[in-house]
Write a protein that holds these residues in place. Structure first.
Motif, PDB file in Angstrom:
ATOM      1  N   PRO A 266       4.646  24.293 -52.434  1.00  0.00           N
ATOM      2  CA  PRO A 266       5.386  24.557 -51.193  1.00  0.00           C
ATOM      3  C   PRO A 266       4.542  24.249 -49.955  1.00  0.00           C
ATOM      4  CG  PRO A 266       4.526  26.589 -52.074  1.00  0.00           C
ATOM      5  CD  PRO A 266       4.206  25.537 -53.099  1.00  0.00           C
ATOM      6  N   HIS A 267       5.232  23.894 -48.858  1.00  0.00           N
ATOM      7  CA  HIS A 267       4.543  23.652 -47.602  1.00  0.00           C
ATOM      8  C   HIS A 267       4.403  24.979 -46.849  1.00  0.00           C
ATOM      9  CE1 HIS A 267       8.775  23.615 -46.591  1.00  0.00           C
ATOM     10  NE2 HIS A 267       8.499  23.661 -45.294  1.00  0.00           N
ATOM     11  N   ALA A 268       3.732  24.950 -45.710  1.00  0.00           N
ATOM     12  CA  ALA A 268       3.364  26.182 -45.006  1.00  0.00           C
ATOM     13  C   ALA A 268       4.566  27.024 -44.617  1.00  0.00           C
ATOM     14  CB  ALA A 268       2.531  25.831 -43.767  1.00  0.00           C
ATOM     15  N   ALA A 269       5.639  26.388 -44.113  1.00  0.00           N
ATOM     16  CA  ALA A 269       6.803  27.157 -43.658  1.00  0.00           C
ATOM     17  C   ALA A 269       7.464  27.893 -44.819  1.00  0.00           C
ATOM     18  CB  ALA A 269       7.801  26.226 -42.975  1.00  0.00           C
ATOM     19  N   ALA A 270       7.511  27.277 -45.998  1.00  0.00           N
ATOM     20  CA  ALA A 270       8.091  27.940 -47.162  1.00  0.00           C
ATOM     21  C   ALA A 270       7.258  29.144 -47.585  1.00  0.00           C
ATOM     22  CB  ALA A 270       8.216  26.943 -48.313  1.00  0.00           C
ATOM     23  N   LEU A 271       5.941  29.011 -47.531  1.00  0.00           N
ATOM     24  CA  LEU A 271       5.072  30.140 -47.867  1.00  0.00           C
ATOM     25  C   LEU A 271       5.235  31.281 -46.874  1.00  0.00           C
ATOM     26  CD1 LEU A 271       1.831  28.209 -48.896  1.00  0.00           C
ATOM     27  CD2 LEU A 271       3.401  29.438 -50.402  1.00  0.00           C
ATOM     28  N   GLN A 272       5.475  30.953 -45.630  1.00  0.00           N
ATOM     29  CA  GLN A 272       5.646  31.994 -44.607  1.00  0.00           C
ATOM     30  C   GLN A 272       6.903  32.819 -44.845  1.00  0.00           C
ATOM     31  OE1 GLN A 272       5.518  29.829 -40.912  1.00  0.00           O
ATOM     32  NE2 GLN A 272       3.311  29.403 -41.061  1.00  0.00           N
ATOM     33  N   VAL A 273       8.036  32.173 -45.155  1.00  0.00           N
ATOM     34  CA  VAL A 273       9.262  32.941 -45.373  1.00  0.00           C
ATOM     35  C   VAL A 273       9.176  33.744 -46.670  1.00  0.00           C
ATOM     36  CG1 VAL A 273      10.712  31.391 -44.026  1.00  0.00           C
ATOM     37  CG2 VAL A 273      10.453  30.997 -46.472  1.00  0.00           C
ATOM     38  N   LEU A 274       8.463  33.227 -47.664  1.00  0.00           N
ATOM     39  CA  LEU A 274       8.281  33.998 -48.891  1.00  0.00           C
ATOM     40  C   LEU A 274       7.421  35.234 -48.627  1.00  0.00           C
ATOM     41  CD1 LEU A 274       8.551  34.385 -51.949  1.00  0.00           C
ATOM     42  CD2 LEU A 274       6.498  32.956 -52.217  1.00  0.00           C
TER      43      LEU A 274
END
Length: 663
Positions: A495-503
């Motif tokens: 996953p890219h950074a934005a996906a990790l943030q929402v998770l």
């Protein structure tokens, strides 16, 4: 094998002995006593006994794996008449795959066909010294058995990291509106990717197809044109001692049995460049052509998957699930394994193992040993299973029926996750990859964190996608403000950074979500027919309590169930005809005030019918559609987190393109 049996096999091999129609049908069993068939002996080739069952099916079994009684029976045949005359048809030594029209080298008594040499320096692929079509003799291919007693306990080999860096490689602009990216093939050892561009203009007499070759190290590209018949790339071959690359393509025409032919192409510079390096234009020359599963018909004839685990080996899988391991020095299939219909296997990151699935089992095939080294029962029957390894090789995942996910620990075989996908996701059958040990990418679109079962991200404008180590290699599209669409091949981390943030927000700050585990909810079943309200109320109450949600009449969040119909419609099933049915529509919503946070629905007529013995289509449809299928409320996958303002157009926590740079 005892010295006596070795002598027997060698003698039979040199004499080419065949018994043919004179032999009786009798029971045969293996050394364990667990497997048996009724058949007659046709011949013995190398260390294989070739048997024919009463229905005409031919079976090959290793002599050393036969029961002591059957090996004694073979001994007795030789003792009775060691000079038994040979039948004309069976006296010939079974032929190894060779170009049609080419005769075996003249030798005394037709000695056995050549096998791959053991010396690494003398190895040369068959297709470099022979040209033209090949024929295949499946009767001498060694069958690989799936023994449930093998169990599952593996020591994982180390996975060498790839020296690839994230990058974006521009692809040629679209020739016109109808040109699409239809396929992607990569090889981590070769450092190349192949992108197929196909023009599907309606009414065109011929379909223009182009291949873009991409060097993932330098970023250089080259274009080659494809001619009839239509072909699609499956894999890239590279040798350990050469910089040259060879491309494996498959015939790709509509209809069962029309994806049956394989082509191996060489890549030549179009303008006098250096072989092995990409110029702006290259030409493809077919070296070898063959039909791997030429004894099959229909979908069983098609090649659905293929790859080169090393420079000596090709592995293929047919539409009906038969895996074949080919020796590239002789172009002969040395062993085969029957697996599940419509399944797609997965090559491990260290490229020594192949994960496979039958309808009821999942297992690991060691490609070097040519044997199954791990197998166990699947949690439930697997329909059209697609398999994928994680980048570390420590996890194995399966997408079954385009609707269910399973994840196992590869070392122990322990099932670590099992969950249904949210209803309504558009899943392409073969688009299933494992880009990170904790994430799955499904349908070139949906990113799941399998440990929490959360749909984390929905990627936009993502085309064909595959993995290269811990990178994702994907074709992405982008439409600028003036409407011009550009395309690129992106090598990036997922996953890219934005996906990790929402998770992270979902797992560590759940109070920011309007719907989540543990909140009060109320249930509204007023739109369900009165006869089914109590049942649906019970189902939803049980499901919400399993999420620690309290059922309260004044709760802010409402779970709304509804059933509409029946509505008469006509449905058609292949080979069965048309039927008039009554269809009910079932739906489920999660609502806060007047805001619908999430909803899904399903009709009452199944796409695929599974019939019991003695049951017909009409009976099954009447059973399934005579009343609403309230069991659907048990199976529908509900989200675990819903934000106060959902991301428009998706049930994922986030949505957006795959970044073209590493974040």
């Amino acid at each position: 094998m005892s010295p006596r049996n070795v002598s027997l096999v060698v003698m039979l091999l040199l004499m080419g002995t065949a018994w043919g129609n004179g032999e009786e049908f009798r029971p045969w069993s293996d050394a364990t006593g667990r497997f048996s068939i009724r058949a007659r002996l046709l011949t013995v080739s190398r260390d294989l006994a070739i048997l024919e069952r009463e229905d005409g099916t031919k079976v090959a079994v290793e002599v050393e794996k036969l029961s002591p009684q059957d090996r004694a029976y073979l001994d007795s045949l030789m003792a009775e008449n060691p000079f038994k005359p040979l039948q004309e048809d069976s006296a010939k030594q079974p032929e190894i795959a060779r170009p049609s029209g080419e005769s075996p080298a003249p030798t005394e008594s037709n000695s056995p066909p050549p096998t791959a040499s053991s010396g690494g320096e003398s190895f040369q692929p068959y297709f470099l010294s022979h040209s033209g079509p090949l024929t295949v003799n499946w009767e001498i291919v060694r069958p690989i058995s799936v023994n449930p007693g093998v169990g599952w306990q593996l020591t994982l080999p180390e996975v060498a990291p790839l020296s690839l860096q994230p990058k974006t490689i521009d692809l040629p602009p679209k020739a016109d509106f109808f040109e699409e990216v239809t396929a992607l093939a990569v090889n981590p050892r070769a450092g190349w990717a192949l992108v197929k561009l196909a023009n599907r203009r309606p009414g065109a007499q011929s379909k223009l197809e182009r291949i873009v070759l991409c060097d993932l190290i330098s970023g250089r590209t080259a274009i080659a044109s494809l001619f009839e018949p239509p072909q699609t790339p499956l894999a890239i071959y590279c040798a350990d001692t050469s910089s040259r690359r060879y491309l494996l393509f498959r015939r790709d025409e509509f209809g069962f049995g029309n994806q049956d032919t394989l082509f191996i192409h060489s890549v030549l510079p179009a303008r006098g460049g250096v072989e092995g390096e990409l110029d702006s234009l290259v030409s493809l020359t077919a070296l070898t052509t063959w039909i791997p599963y030429d004894t099959k018909r229909g979908v069983g004839r098609d090649v659905k998957w293929a790859d080169f685990p090393d420079e000596r080996t090709l592995v293929t899988c047919s539409g009906d699930g038969r895996i074949a391991i080919w020796n590239l020095e002789t172009m002969h299939p040395e062993a085969s394994l029957p697996a599940g219909f419509g399944h797609l296997p997965a090559l491990s990151p260290h490229r020594q193992w192949l994960a496979f699935a039958t309808r009821n089992e999942v297992g690991i095939l060691d490609l070097h040993k040519r044997e199954v080294i791990a197998v166990q029962q699947a949690p439930q029957q697997l329909g059209f299973p697609v398999l994928a390894f994680s980048p570390s090789g420590q996890k194995l995942a399966c997408l079954a029926n385009r609707s269910s996910i399973y994840v196992w620990d590869v070392a122990t075989g322990k099932l670590e996750a099992s969950f249904p996908l949210p209803t309504g996701l558009a899943i392409q059958k073969d688009a299933f990859i494992f880009p990170h040990d904790e994430f799955l990418l499904i349908g070139n679109r949906y990113l799941f964190h399998w440990k929490s079962q959360l749909l984390v991200w929905e990627y936009e404008d993502l085309g064909p996608t595959t993995t290269l180590g811990d990178h994702v290699c994907a074709v992405v599209g982008h439409r600028s403000g003036n409407g011009i669409e550009s395309r690129a091949l992106v090598l990036a981390h997922v996953p890219h950074a934005a996906a990790l943030q929402v998770l992270d927000r979902a797992l560590n700050n759940p109070e920011t979500f309007a719907f989540r585990k543990g909140i009060p909810v109320k249930i509204d079943v007023s739109a369900v027919p009165e006869a089914g309200r109590e049942k649906v109320q019970e189902i939803l109450t049980e499901r919400l309590r399993s999420m620690d949600c309290k059922i309260e009449p004044d709760a802010r969040v409402t779970i709304v169930a509804a059933v509409t119909g029946p509505k008469e419609r006509r449905v058609s099933y292949i080979h069965s005809g048309d039927y008039k049915v009554k269809e009910y529509q079932l739906s489920l919503k999660i609502v806060v005030g007047n805001q619908v946070l999430w909803e899904t629905s399903a009709g009452g007529v199944p796409f695929i019918l599974f019939l019991r013995p003695g049951e017909n289509v009409g009976q099954k449809l009447k059973e399934l559609t005579s009343k609403p299928n309230y069991e659907w409320f048990k199976a529908v996958a509900m989200p675990q987190f819903l934000p106060e303002m959902p991301v428009k157009g998706t049930v994922a926590l986030g949505r957006g393109p795959l970044p073209s740079t590493d974040l």
